[in-house]
Design a protein around this motif. Structure first.
Motif, short mmCIF file in Angstrom:
data_model
loop_
_atom_site.label_atom_id
_atom_site.label_comp_id
_atom_site.label_asym_id
_atom_site.label_seq_id
_atom_site.Cartn_x
_atom_site.Cartn_y
_atom_site.Cartn_z
N PHE B 316 0.65 -1.13 -0.12
CA PHE B 316 -0.19 0.16 -0.20
C PHE B 316 0.80 0.79 -0.10
O PHE B 316 0.54 2.09 -0.95
N VAL B 317 1.87 0.68 0.93
CA VAL B 317 3.11 1.98 0.84
C VAL B 317 3.35 2.45 -0.63
O VAL B 317 3.34 4.05 -0.89
N LEU B 318 3.90 1.56 -1.55
CA LEU B 318 4.15 1.86 -2.89
C LEU B 318 3.52 1.69 -3.08
O LEU B 318 3.66 2.88 -4.69
N LEU B 319 2.21 1.79 -3.31
CA LEU B 319 0.85 1.63 -4.06
C LEU B 319 0.59 3.40 -4.08
O LEU B 319 0.52 3.78 -5.09
N GLY B 320 0.86 3.60 -2.85
CA GLY B 320 0.63 5.35 -2.89
C GLY B 320 1.19 6.39 -3.27
O GLY B 320 0.99 6.84 -3.51
N ILE B 321 2.91 5.94 -3.06
CA ILE B 321 4.38 6.58 -3.74
C ILE B 321 3.85 6.67 -4.50
O ILE B 321 3.92 7.57 -5.93
N GLY B 322 3.30 5.56 -6.02
CA GLY B 322 3.35 4.91 -7.50
C GLY B 322 1.97 6.21 -7.85
O GLY B 322 2.15 6.05 -8.55
N MET B 323 0.97 6.27 -6.82
CA MET B 323 -0.28 7.20 -7.62
C MET B 323 0.05 8.85 -7.35
O MET B 323 -0.53 9.43 -8.53
N LYS B 326 -1.17 13.90 -3.94
CA LYS B 326 -1.10 14.80 -2.49
C LYS B 326 -1.49 13.52 -1.60
O LYS B 326 -0.98 13.32 -0.97
N THR B 327 -3.06 12.96 -2.28
CA THR B 327 -3.72 12.50 -1.35
C THR B 327 -3.27 11.21 -0.42
O THR B 327 -2.93 10.38 0.39
N ALA B 328 -2.37 10.72 -2.42
CA ALA B 328 -2.02 9.21 -2.14
C ALA B 328 -0.89 8.86 -1.48
O ALA B 328 -0.58 8.61 0.04
N ILE B 329 -0.07 10.30 -1.16
CA ILE B 329 0.69 10.29 -0.54
C ILE B 329 1.00 10.23 0.65
O ILE B 329 1.70 9.53 1.63
#
Lengths: 468, 509
Positions: B316-323, B326-329
């Protein structure tokens, strides 16, 4: 003239005086006790080292055959320092040896040769120094007088160094033929990348390759290291190699700037081969001395990465790395030397369960190996980082990727020793070792150096400022 | 506030325990040191809020910048923004809990606590570094103590796991190293000088062709630390062989070094390349999330269950970064904190169970709630947090990541989001199954018809130190779960700075 001579050749004269003192001691009618003799010699070596830091001379002698400056003096001090550490560490071995003065006479003769080599400004002078530094080394390899493999080591040493000297001489003569001079300054002006000069460059690099045991000229290394007494092995792998590298980096580096491109290609290939082959062979070693021999081959590969850089950063990182290498490798050899002198055990299996019986020695060896592997916060990390950093400045990242991955491979075999010492069980581990205080001091200095030299940036910045 | 205190304090504590003899003294000194770290971090948090609420909008606060290797332009440069403060907070929680949990380590306790403190030093140093050299230095400081911790105090195939972990992490840092050198030699501060300074590099425009070469090195390198699929294989072995405190550290902090590095170095400094490669990151992260979840279902060992679920959660961490929204990070950072606390709690409770039953096989356990109610409750809370129950931190973080991912209108991103969401169902399955079998149900009986001998004896339930450790982590989890806004407010300014860099690329598109 005389005062100038005395002043400029201070470092060399100090060594010569010590050699003479030892000679007269040997000639004297009364045999000195080995312990007293060793204490006396170590005091002399400390004085010799300390004297190197004061009144640093700059100038030329003998019609520009010999020159000295702050950088050369620093390099000589490093070598003096390494010799002192080795002398302290071999206390336990030498105190039972009959021929202490001879050992030191030979050892210091090689050191004298290295000093002349570093200070040389002419190929003839360089060759003189080189021979003075190699021939006594062969005799030193034979210093375990009752061991057959020690003689074998000496024989291999003398054969391989004769061969490499032959190559060097051939290269020098071709160079003389094509340029008409042996003087370094004029040589630089005459070099123009023609094929004869490139051929002589190849011969010269092959000759150097033998001395620093770079692949494919490394085949003598493991046998000689294994057969020689530990003190000589550590001298060979640290001081003698360091001296040649100093010469390459502070002398030939500048001489061969006109042919920098060919130089780069050759060093690049040798560096890659040395790292890979050294690492692959080190993976399989069981004898600790052989293991360190191959690991030191791999280390030379990393040093050569710094030599490809052809920049101030490159040269200073090489000199800096050699300082760190003195600390780290001598730390490791110190433990092995003490263990080998007192128990005679030398294989990796013997070291299983070492931590239970000798926690302090284990930490010394572990810290030294971690430093060799390039783990922060130890000095080895900084040394390796700056070598590869300098190499990357040239812009060839394939070399850096290869070197970085090789660091991982080398970590594997260093960790194997760590694992044996800390994690493996052993029914009869090496018993508690009580060594003399002198080897302990030497190890303390090595560990202190490993811990401080990296974090405190003074050493590197000083070397960098000298090279500017 | 001088940030270097965060490095000096663990160092002093570690040095202070060296001359001690008795293991009791060692424990007390380490506990005092860890508690002081904890207090120090809260003081830092307080000062940070003060500065921010008094209108200080500079990117980094409490900066210190000294030349270290001046000829090479290497500086010791530290400073914090909201993201780093959140990670430092996490570290303080896990370190204190780890020291408490290890209270009963008798074998070589001095060395154990020394290495633990060294690890915490590396983590703090990493999170406050603003110079790539310093950052790399601290990243590597934290590798070898893990090798020794697992190899000496571990269980099972400890030597194999320790070696695997050390070599894989060193490969990661070798790749990071190449990435950093590549960045360095392509920076130019206007006078032809190169720099390692993160803030300066962020202001420069590194050519896209260069970014495309070195982004993979940096991202994959840090990704190995953060369990990027397919380089996650050290995670299950390393976590399950490590002693309890080391597992907590590995999963709680060490994997976060990777996530933080991916964010701060790879994505922040090379935003164009991050955009170009984001689809690969998302595909790999989605695979990790789903694969991790399914792999967990097959595990029978409690530690392996948590280790594989860590792979899934770190996805999930990497997914958020990949997206790259702002919200995802923000969600990714919150997930790092949440997962750090949650997984540390999980490992702590597993360690406690193992101490008493001497088995971690789910099939051999049962009815623990009857004999050790406190530990079982802790285990259940950790499990519920892991499966994302509202009220705990896991829910908040995962929802934020999903919301951020859904902001992309593209089908590709939405499919990835749906796949990631689906993994939560699988998580519920394996967590509830483990809880049902090990915690609930009847006690397994021996042939004589009595509960296994080892399970009885004096005090079966948690001791004071374990209760404190668990309470500490649960407080953290619930604080984020019930009142997520404070963490959100803390992290958002940091992500906004990142978005300035990342967003300028979006504008160009």
């Amino acid at each position: 003239m005389l005062t100038e001579f005395l002043y400029l050749m201070k470092a060399e004269l100090m060594i010569t005086i010590i050699i003479f003192i030892l000679l007269f001691l040997k000639l004297g009618s009364k045999e000195m006790k080995a312990e007293n003799m060793l204490n006396f010699i170590n005091v002399l070596l400390v004085i010799n080292l300390a004297a190197g830091f004061f009144n640093i001379p700059t100038g030329n002698l003998f019609g520009d055959m010999f020159r000295t400056n702050e950088l050369f003096t620093l390099e000589k001090n490093f070598l003096n320092f390494g010799t002192l550490i080795i002398s302290l560490q071999s206390y336990d071995w030498l105190k039972n040896h009959k021929h202490v003065p001879e050992f030191y006479i030979l050892l210091l003769s090689t050191l004298l040769g290295m000093f002349f080599m570093i200070s040389s400004s002419n190929l003839l002078m360089f060759y003189l120094g080189l021979e003075l530094s190699t021939i006594p080394l062969a005799a030193l390899c034979n210093f375990d007088l009752h061991q057959r493999r020690s003689s074998e080591a000496a024989f291999k040493m003398i054969m391989s160094s004769a061969f490499s000297s032959g190559l060097l001489l051939f290269g020098i003569s071709l160079l003389y033929g094509s340029t008409g001079t042996l003087d370094f300054h004029e040589l630089t002006l005459q070099l123009n990348d023609n094929s004869l000069q490139i051929f002589s460059l190849i011969l010269l690099i092959a000759g150097f390759g033998f001395k620093i045991s770079a692949v494919p000229f490394h085949l003598w290394t493991a046998d000689v290291y294994e057969g020689s007494p530990v003190a000589v092995t550590s001298y060979l792998s640290v001081v003698s190699k360091g001296a040649i590298l100093f010469v390459i980096v502070s002398v030939f580096y500048n001489v061969f700037t006109p042919v920098a491109n060919s130089w780069y290609n050759m060093i690049f290939l040798i560096s890659v081969a040395t790292m890979i082959i050294g690492n692959l062979f080190a993976l399989r070693q069981q004898n600790m001395k052989r293991f360190l021999a191959f690991s030191s081959i791999a280390q030379v590969g990393f040093i050569l990465v710094g030599l490809t850089a052809q920049s101030t950063e490159g040269s200073s990182s090489v000199i800096y790395f050699i300082l760190i290498y003195i600390f780290s490798n001598l730390g490791a050899f110190g433990v092995i030397s003490v263990v080998s002198a007192i128990t005679g055990k030398e294989t990796m299996d013997d070291y299983r369960g070492f931590y239970k019986t000798n926690p302090l020695l284990t930490w010394v060896l572990a810290i030294s190996l971690f430093s060799l592997a390039g783990i922060p916060p130890l000095a080895g990390f900084f040394g390796k980082f700056f070598l590869l950093f300098a190499g990357a400045g040239k812009g060839n990242y394939s070399l850096i990727v290869i070197a970085a991955l090789n660091m991982v491979v080398s970590l594997y075999y260093y960790l194997k020793v760590i694992k044996a010492m800390f994690m493996d069980a052993n029914e009869n581990p090496i018993e508690k070792i009580h060594s003399h205080w002198q080897p302990k001091i030497a190890m303390g200095i090595c560990v202190g150096g490993i811990l401080i030299t990296g974090i405190a940036s003074g050493a590197y910045n000083y070397i960098h400022s000298l090279l500017k | 506030m001088n940030l270097s205190l965060l490095i000096i304090l663990p160092l002093l504590t570690a040095l202070a325990i060296l001359p001690l003899k008795a293991s009791k003294q060692v424990r007390v000194v380490s506990l005092v040191g860890a508690s002081m770290q904890f207090i120090l971090v809260f003081i830092l948090l307080y000062f940070y809020w003060n500065e921010r609420s008094s209108g200080n909008t500079s990117v980094m606060l409490f900066e210190n910048n000294y030349p270290w290797y001046a000829p090479l332009h290497i500086n010791y440069h530290v400073g914090v923004d909201g993201i780093s403060v959140a990670m430092i907070l996490l570290t303080a929680f896990v370190v204190l809990a780890g020291v408490l949990v290890s209270w009963n380590v008798e074998k070589l306790s001095k060395e154990f606590f020394f290495l633990l403190l060294l690890l915490s030093l590396g983590a703090y140093g990493f999170f406050i570094s603003l110079d790539l050299f310093t950052l790399f230095f601290f990243l590597e400081v934290a590798v070898i103590p893990k090798f020794l911790l697992i190899g000496i105090w571990g269980s099972g195939r400890k030597e194999y796991s320790a070696m695997k972990l050390a070599l894989m992490l060193m490969t990661g840092s070798a790749l990071v190293f190449v990435g950093l050198l590549g960045l360095y030699f392509n920076t130019n501060d206007g006078n032809g000088q190169h720099t390692f300074d993160i803030l300066q590099i962020a202001q420069m425009n590194i050519p896209v062709s260069i970014q495309k070469i070195f982004f993979p090195f940096a991202f994959v390198g840090f990704g190995i630390f953060g369990a990027l699929f397919p380089f996650h294989t050290w995670v299950p072995d390393g976590h399950s062989s490590a002693p309890t405190a080391a597992s907590m550290f590995l999963a709680g902090i060490s994997m976060k070094l990777g996530g933080y590095g991916c964010l701060r170095v790879a994505t922040f400094l090379m935003p164009e390349a991050a955009h170009q490669y984001s689809w690969i990151i998302i595909v790999l992260a989605s695979i990790a999330i789903l694969y991790g979840a399914f792999a967990t279902m097959m595990q029978t060992d409690l530690k392996y269950i948590n280790a594989y679920s860590s792979v899934s959660h770190c996805g999930f961490v990497l997914l958020g970064i990949g997206m790259l929204t702002k919200t995802a990070i923000t969600g990714a950072v919150m997930q790092m904190v949440s997962h750090g606390l949650m997984t540390a709690l999980f490992f702590a409770s597993i360690g406690m169970i193992y101490d008493r039953t001497h088995t971690r096989q789910v099939a051999q356990l049962g009815g623990l709630l009857k004999i050790m109610p406190f530990i079982s409750t802790v285990f259940v809370i950790a499990g519920l947090c892991s499966l994302g129950l509202p009220g705990f931190s896991g829910f908040v973080a995962e929802v934020t990541v999903f919301m951020g991912s859904w902001q992309h209108a593209d089908n590709f991103y939405r499919i990835a989001t749906i796949i990631a969401c689906a993994s939560i169902v699988v998580t519920a399955v394996y967590i509830l199954r483990a809880v049902g079998k090990a915690i609930m149900g009847p006690l397994p009986l021996t042939a004589e018809g009595s509960p296994p001998h080892l399970w009885r004896g004096g005090e079966v339930d948690a001791r004071w130190n374990e209760k404190w450790a668990a309470a500490l982590l649960i407080v953290g989890i619930v604080m984020i779960g019930v009142a997520p806004f404070w963490l959100n407010d803390l992290v958002t300014p940091g992500t906004e700075t990142m978005m300035k860099n990342i967003g300028k690329v979006v504008m160009l598109k």
